[in-house]
Design a protein around this motif. Structure first.
Motif, PDB file in Angstrom:
ATOM      1  N   GLN A  25       0.809  -1.200   0.000  1.00  0.00           N
ATOM      2  CA  GLN A  25       0.000   0.000   0.000  1.00  0.00           C
ATOM      3  C   GLN A  25       0.849   1.259   0.000  1.00  0.00           C
ATOM      4  O   GLN A  25       0.360   2.325  -0.338  1.00  0.00           O
ATOM      5  CB  GLN A  25      -0.929   0.001   1.202  1.00  0.00           C
ATOM      6  N   LEU A  26       2.101   1.184   0.393  1.00  0.00           N
ATOM      7  CA  LEU A  26       2.967   2.355   0.437  1.00  0.00           C
ATOM      8  C   LEU A  26       3.469   2.682  -0.957  1.00  0.00           C
ATOM      9  O   LEU A  26       4.237   1.938  -1.545  1.00  0.00           O
ATOM     10  CB  LEU A  26       4.162   2.104   1.376  1.00  0.00           C
ATOM     11  N   GLN A  27       3.019   3.780  -1.500  1.00  0.00           N
ATOM     12  CA  GLN A  27       3.427   4.226  -2.820  1.00  0.00           C
ATOM     13  C   GLN A  27       3.812   5.703  -2.721  1.00  0.00           C
ATOM     14  O   GLN A  27       3.139   6.476  -2.056  1.00  0.00           O
ATOM     15  CB  GLN A  27       2.282   4.063  -3.827  1.00  0.00           C
ATOM     16  N   PRO A  28       4.891   6.108  -3.399  1.00  0.00           N
ATOM     17  CA  PRO A  28       5.250   7.535  -3.379  1.00  0.00           C
ATOM     18  C   PRO A  28       4.222   8.352  -4.149  1.00  0.00           C
ATOM     19  O   PRO A  28       3.594   7.877  -5.091  1.00  0.00           O
ATOM     20  CB  PRO A  28       6.615   7.561  -4.057  1.00  0.00           C
ATOM     21  N   SER A  29       4.082   9.592  -3.768  1.00  0.00           N
ATOM     22  CA  SER A  29       3.143  10.464  -4.466  1.00  0.00           C
ATOM     23  C   SER A  29       3.709  10.832  -5.834  1.00  0.00           C
ATOM     24  O   SER A  29       4.895  10.681  -6.110  1.00  0.00           O
ATOM     25  CB  SER A  29       2.891  11.727  -3.642  1.00  0.00           C
ATOM     26  N   SER A  30       2.858  11.333  -6.686  1.00  0.00           N
ATOM     27  CA  SER A  30       3.308  11.713  -8.026  1.00  0.00           C
ATOM     28  C   SER A  30       4.284  12.887  -7.960  1.00  0.00           C
ATOM     29  O   SER A  30       5.201  12.978  -8.777  1.00  0.00           O
ATOM     30  CB  SER A  30       2.119  12.057  -8.910  1.00  0.00           C
ATOM     31  N   ALA A  31       4.128  13.771  -6.974  1.00  0.00           N
ATOM     32  CA  ALA A  31       5.061  14.892  -6.814  1.00  0.00           C
ATOM     33  C   ALA A  31       6.456  14.384  -6.440  1.00  0.00           C
ATOM     34  O   ALA A  31       7.469  14.885  -6.941  1.00  0.00           O
ATOM     35  CB  ALA A  31       4.553  15.853  -5.746  1.00  0.00           C
ATOM     36  N   THR A  32       6.517  13.364  -5.585  1.00  0.00           N
ATOM     37  CA  THR A  32       7.799  12.775  -5.205  1.00  0.00           C
ATOM     38  C   THR A  32       8.469  12.124  -6.407  1.00  0.00           C
ATOM     39  O   THR A  32       9.670  12.297  -6.628  1.00  0.00           O
ATOM     40  CB  THR A  32       7.599  11.738  -4.092  1.00  0.00           C
TER      41      THR A  32
END
Length: 59
Positions: A25-32
């Motif tokens: 479930q841990l996914q980086p945000s699109s900004a990251t």
């Protein structure tokens, strides 16, 4: 030294499965991701000799 142990050898078989599900479930945000890609596109390293290299930013 004091040794503490329990006689119960019961293990929680579902705990490992829950931990694995939480990792997915841990996914980086699109900004990251955008920041990482911008850095990668501007960062260069050139090896000069066997033990020396030059790094620079193209900004």
């Amino acid at each position: 030294m004091i040794k503490i142990s329990t006689q119960s050898k019961k293990t929680d078989k579902n705990s490992g499965k829950k931990k694995f599900e939480n990792r997915q479930q841990l996914q980086p945000s699109s900004a990251t991701l955008q920041n990482i890609l911008q850095f990668a596109s501007s960062y260069r390293v050139q090896q000069i000799t066997e033990n020396q290299s030059v790094e620079w930013y193209l900004n």
